[in-house]
Design an enzyme around this catalytic site. Sequence first.
Site, PDB file in Angstrom:
ATOM      1  N   GLY A 104       1.031  -1.317  -0.072  1.00  0.00           N
ATOM      2  CA  GLY A 104      -0.003  -0.057   0.142  1.00  0.00           C
ATOM      3  C   GLY A 104       1.074   1.174  -0.015  1.00  0.00           C
ATOM      4  O   GLY A 104       0.380   2.140   0.478  1.00  0.00           O
ATOM      5  N   THR A 159      -5.949   0.211  12.770  1.00  0.00           N
ATOM      6  CA  THR A 159      -6.878   1.471  13.184  1.00  0.00           C
ATOM      7  C   THR A 159      -7.387   1.538  14.350  1.00  0.00           C
ATOM      8  O   THR A 159      -7.789   0.501  14.971  1.00  0.00           O
ATOM      9  CB  THR A 159      -8.067   1.814  12.207  1.00  0.00           C
ATOM     10  OG1 THR A 159      -8.776   2.887  12.401  1.00  0.00           O
ATOM     11  CG2 THR A 159      -8.698   0.461  11.871  1.00  0.00           C
ATOM     12  N   ASP A 160      -7.634   2.975  14.984  1.00  0.00           N
ATOM     13  CA  ASP A 160      -8.384   2.801  16.402  1.00  0.00           C
ATOM     14  C   ASP A 160      -9.854   2.478  16.305  1.00  0.00           C
ATOM     15  O   ASP A 160     -10.632   2.292  17.228  1.00  0.00           O
ATOM     16  CB  ASP A 160      -8.146   4.199  17.007  1.00  0.00           C
ATOM     17  CG  ASP A 160      -8.729   5.435  16.057  1.00  0.00           C
ATOM     18  OD1 ASP A 160      -9.478   5.124  14.920  1.00  0.00           O
ATOM     19  OD2 ASP A 160      -8.819   6.615  16.452  1.00  0.00           O
ATOM     20  N   GLU A 161     -10.488   2.452  14.990  1.00  0.00           N
ATOM     21  CA  GLU A 161     -11.785   1.788  14.839  1.00  0.00           C
ATOM     22  C   GLU A 161     -11.973   0.639  15.242  1.00  0.00           C
ATOM     23  O   GLU A 161     -13.140   0.390  15.293  1.00  0.00           O
ATOM     24  CB  GLU A 161     -12.167   2.160  13.279  1.00  0.00           C
ATOM     25  CG  GLU A 161     -11.831   3.618  12.902  1.00  0.00           C
ATOM     26  CD  GLU A 161     -12.736   4.029  11.458  1.00  0.00           C
ATOM     27  OE1 GLU A 161     -13.875   3.462  11.366  1.00  0.00           O
ATOM     28  OE2 GLU A 161     -12.272   5.076  10.798  1.00  0.00           O
ATOM     29  N   LYS A 166     -10.719  -4.739   9.708  1.00  0.00           N
ATOM     30  CA  LYS A 166      -9.455  -4.373   9.992  1.00  0.00           C
ATOM     31  C   LYS A 166      -9.477  -5.257  11.408  1.00  0.00           C
ATOM     32  O   LYS A 166      -8.486  -5.755  11.715  1.00  0.00           O
ATOM     33  CB  LYS A 166      -9.378  -2.846  10.559  1.00  0.00           C
ATOM     34  CG  LYS A 166      -9.155  -1.995   9.228  1.00  0.00           C
ATOM     35  CD  LYS A 166      -8.115  -2.324   8.193  1.00  0.00           C
ATOM     36  CE  LYS A 166      -6.971  -1.737   8.879  1.00  0.00           C
ATOM     37  NZ  LYS A 166      -5.764  -2.000   8.021  1.00  0.00           N
ATOM     38  N   ALA A 221       1.835   3.197  -2.255  1.00  0.00           N
ATOM     39  CA  ALA A 221       1.554   4.220  -3.298  1.00  0.00           C
ATOM     40  C   ALA A 221       0.201   5.011  -2.912  1.00  0.00           C
ATOM     41  O   ALA A 221      -0.199   5.901  -3.431  1.00  0.00           O
ATOM     42  CB  ALA A 221       1.355   3.812  -4.633  1.00  0.00           C
ATOM     43  N   GLY A 222      -0.193   4.621  -1.687  1.00  0.00           N
ATOM     44  CA  GLY A 222      -1.612   5.248  -0.987  1.00  0.00           C
ATOM     45  C   GLY A 222      -0.842   6.452  -0.306  1.00  0.00           C
ATOM     46  O   GLY A 222       0.213   6.944  -0.180  1.00  0.00           O
ATOM     47  N   PHE A 223      -1.780   6.920   0.569  1.00  0.00           N
ATOM     48  CA  PHE A 223      -1.586   7.837   1.602  1.00  0.00           C
ATOM     49  C   PHE A 223      -0.397   7.733   2.464  1.00  0.00           C
ATOM     50  O   PHE A 223       0.598   8.185   2.633  1.00  0.00           O
ATOM     51  CB  PHE A 223      -2.876   8.603   2.074  1.00  0.00           C
ATOM     52  CG  PHE A 223      -2.754   9.477   3.310  1.00  0.00           C
ATOM     53  CD1 PHE A 223      -1.895  10.507   3.318  1.00  0.00           C
ATOM     54  CD2 PHE A 223      -3.677   9.175   4.368  1.00  0.00           C
ATOM     55  CE1 PHE A 223      -1.833  11.538   3.944  1.00  0.00           C
ATOM     56  CE2 PHE A 223      -3.460  10.031   5.425  1.00  0.00           C
ATOM     57  CZ  PHE A 223      -2.744  11.339   5.266  1.00  0.00           C
ATOM     58  N   ILE A 224      -1.212   6.917   3.784  1.00  0.00           N
ATOM     59  CA  ILE A 224      -0.007   6.804   4.834  1.00  0.00           C
ATOM     60  C   ILE A 224       1.011   5.863   4.320  1.00  0.00           C
ATOM     61  O   ILE A 224       2.423   6.309   4.673  1.00  0.00           O
ATOM     62  CB  ILE A 224      -0.703   5.925   5.849  1.00  0.00           C
ATOM     63  CG1 ILE A 224      -1.912   6.763   6.392  1.00  0.00           C
ATOM     64  CG2 ILE A 224       0.043   5.144   6.706  1.00  0.00           C
ATOM     65  CD1 ILE A 224      -2.952   6.013   7.345  1.00  0.00           C
ATOM     66  N   TYR A 229     -15.815  -1.693   7.461  1.00  0.00           N
ATOM     67  CA  TYR A 229     -14.327  -1.466   7.190  1.00  0.00           C
ATOM     68  C   TYR A 229     -13.720  -1.815   8.631  1.00  0.00           C
ATOM     69  O   TYR A 229     -12.664  -2.474   8.562  1.00  0.00           O
ATOM     70  CB  TYR A 229     -14.121   0.002   7.087  1.00  0.00           C
ATOM     71  CG  TYR A 229     -12.801   0.583   7.509  1.00  0.00           C
ATOM     72  CD1 TYR A 229     -11.709   0.262   6.633  1.00  0.00           C
ATOM     73  CD2 TYR A 229     -12.505   1.265   8.475  1.00  0.00           C
ATOM     74  CE1 TYR A 229     -10.452   0.831   7.111  1.00  0.00           C
ATOM     75  CE2 TYR A 229     -11.203   1.778   8.760  1.00  0.00           C
ATOM     76  CZ  TYR A 229     -10.036   1.313   8.062  1.00  0.00           C
ATOM     77  OH  TYR A 229      -8.937   1.752   8.258  1.00  0.00           O
TER      78      TYR A 229
HETATM   79  N1  LIG Z   1      -6.434   7.048   6.712  1.00  0.00           N
HETATM   80  C1  LIG Z   1      -6.567   6.883   8.026  1.00  0.00           C
HETATM   81  O1  LIG Z   1      -6.693   7.923   8.861  1.00  0.00           O
HETATM   82  C2  LIG Z   1      -6.125   5.705   8.810  1.00  0.00           C
HETATM   83  C3  LIG Z   1      -6.023   5.857  10.385  1.00  0.00           C
HETATM   84  C4  LIG Z   1      -5.688   4.809  10.669  1.00  0.00           C
HETATM   85  C5  LIG Z   1      -5.252   3.455  10.214  1.00  0.00           C
HETATM   86  N2  LIG Z   1      -5.273   3.402   8.802  1.00  0.00           N
HETATM   87  C6  LIG Z   1      -4.721   2.471   8.128  1.00  0.00           C
HETATM   88  O2  LIG Z   1      -3.691   2.808   7.269  1.00  0.00           O
HETATM   89  C7  LIG Z   1      -3.593   2.054   6.129  1.00  0.00           C
HETATM   90  C8  LIG Z   1      -3.422   2.983   4.793  1.00  0.00           C
HETATM   91  O3  LIG Z   1      -4.527   3.766   4.923  1.00  0.00           O
HETATM   92  P1  LIG Z   1      -4.594   4.963   3.744  1.00  0.00           P
HETATM   93  O4  LIG Z   1      -5.376   5.910   4.439  1.00  0.00           O
HETATM   94  O5  LIG Z   1      -3.073   5.389   3.290  1.00  0.00           O
HETATM   95  O6  LIG Z   1      -5.311   4.242   2.489  1.00  0.00           O
HETATM   96  P2  LIG Z   1      -5.263   4.607   0.952  1.00  0.00           P
HETATM   97  O7  LIG Z   1      -6.772   4.288   0.838  1.00  0.00           O
HETATM   98  O8  LIG Z   1      -4.679   5.912   0.646  1.00  0.00           O
HETATM   99  O9  LIG Z   1      -4.125   3.542   0.434  1.00  0.00           O
HETATM  100  C9  LIG Z   1      -4.630   2.236   0.406  1.00  0.00           C
HETATM  101  C10 LIG Z   1      -3.204   1.684  -0.338  1.00  0.00           C
HETATM  102  O10 LIG Z   1      -3.573   0.207  -0.426  1.00  0.00           O
HETATM  103  C11 LIG Z   1      -3.447  -0.077  -1.866  1.00  0.00           C
HETATM  104  N3  LIG Z   1      -4.197  -1.412  -1.757  1.00  0.00           N
HETATM  105  C12 LIG Z   1      -5.574  -1.430  -1.839  1.00  0.00           C
HETATM  106  N4  LIG Z   1      -6.087  -2.662  -1.816  1.00  0.00           N
HETATM  107  C13 LIG Z   1      -4.866  -3.359  -2.171  1.00  0.00           C
HETATM  108  C14 LIG Z   1      -4.525  -4.697  -2.622  1.00  0.00           C
HETATM  109  N5  LIG Z   1      -5.894  -5.684  -2.628  1.00  0.00           N
HETATM  110  N6  LIG Z   1      -3.357  -5.355  -2.912  1.00  0.00           N
HETATM  111  C15 LIG Z   1      -2.338  -4.392  -2.791  1.00  0.00           C
HETATM  112  N7  LIG Z   1      -2.524  -3.027  -2.636  1.00  0.00           N
HETATM  113  C16 LIG Z   1      -3.651  -2.593  -2.289  1.00  0.00           C
HETATM  114  C17 LIG Z   1      -3.976   0.931  -2.550  1.00  0.00           C
HETATM  115  O11 LIG Z   1      -3.788   0.881  -3.963  1.00  0.00           O
HETATM  116  C18 LIG Z   1      -3.384   2.097  -1.777  1.00  0.00           C
HETATM  117  O12 LIG Z   1      -2.374   2.587  -2.408  1.00  0.00           O
HETATM  118  C19 LIG Z   1      -4.871   1.074   5.887  1.00  0.00           C
HETATM  119  O13 LIG Z   1      -4.358  -0.052   6.415  1.00  0.00           O
HETATM  120  C20 LIG Z   1      -5.818   1.841   7.073  1.00  0.00           C
HETATM  121  O14 LIG Z   1      -6.623   0.886   7.284  1.00  0.00           O
HETATM  122  C21 LIG Z   1      -5.694   4.618   8.025  1.00  0.00           C
END
Ligand SMILES: NC(=O)c1ccc[n+]([C@@H]2O[C@H](COP(=O)([O-])OP(=O)(O)OC[C@H]3O[C@@H](n4cnc5c(N)ncnc54)[C@H](O)[C@@H]3O)[C@@H](O)[C@H]2O)c1
Length: 340
Positions: A8, A124-126, A152, A10-13, A148
Amino acid sequence: MPKIVITGGAGFIGSHIAYHVREQFPAHQLVIFDKMTYAADVRNIQGLTATGHAELVVGDVCDFDLACNVVAGADYVVHAAAESHVDNSFGNSLLFTRTNVYGTHTMLEACRRMGVKRIVHVSTDEVYGEVRTGAADETTSLNPTNPYSASKAGAEMVISGYLHSYRMPIVTARGNNIYGIRQYPEKIIPRFAMLLDCGKKLTVYGSGKNRRHYLAAGDFAAAIVLLMRRGEAGCIYNIGSEDEFENIEIAGMIADIFGHALEDVIDFVPDRPFNDWRYAIDSSRIRALGWTPQHRLIDDLAGVVQWYRDNRSRFQRLVCDIAGQATDIGTGLQTGTRTP
Ligand SMILES: NC(=O)c1ccc[n+]([C@@H]2O[C@H](COP(=O)([O-])OP(=O)(O)OC[C@H]3O[C@@H](n4cnc5c(N)ncnc54)[C@H](O)[C@@H]3O)[C@@H](O)[C@H]2O)c1
């Protein structure tokens, strides 16, 4: 060469973790394993892939053979890939269970077979569900309330099984709401910033009184790196801040940045099927390792909002042209693609 894999990434976190890991582990090979769903963007990691500082492998964490291939020889795997948007989980919940539960299981099994030395799982805290007063610590029982958070929590149950059965070196990080640049504008801060930038109104669920804690993506990435180095195997760590705001307060702060009076730009819409009133976590355990947030939302928000304004063309189609929900528009990259 020692190797680190970030799912993951290439996503946000994941992208924030990737940049931080690159800085902290300069001698390691860095591999980003990502399916490139609608939430991912190659531009999120261009600073790494274009310079040869990381390799992007496009693929699904549910693909066991590919997962084994990617994690073979890895010292660390940070598992951040997930379907992450609660609203979407009410519509297509099966995808959430597939990616978040089966995908985590697949990654764990691949790591077990390949003998990965340490896995940091991003949760996540959720998973605690609603916390009306006080704060949940890591011993609080899980009580997820939407598809969701249930997925998790399900992932964490698989981890629990692997910890007991195989004594795997897994550390779990439960984060609160994370904010920063590169977040897909389905989440509250980028969505509000984009809506106002496009001259639209802020759609606020219900009364807008639901409360969330906010932590900077850079602080969360620093916590993950600390857990890679010093987290106790088998242990869970809450990663949270003290920055707690009602949704309506977030709307007010962003309206203020744009120079609008909140009442002129707000539109209340019916709440989602179930919306936890409040999440709150006690982060004493990771703070005892020396981690503490370095950022405050109040100081960072204007800069974050400006980033979305500067990058409006990225999200124009989603927020400005159609005010609809996120759809899986994909990225056009094929499974197995490697960059560079
Ligand atoms: N955003 C928040 O505030 C937050 C808070 C706590 C925890 N989280 C957790 O942090 C992690 C990242 O969250 P985020 O906000 O960056 O999410 P995001 O949606 O921005 O990024 C998720 C990434 O996962 C990749 N992905 C999705 N399905 C996939 C698969 N089957 N195989 C490979 N890659 C896949 C996506 O392409 C994307 O790059 C998650 O596990 C989320 O549950 C997020």
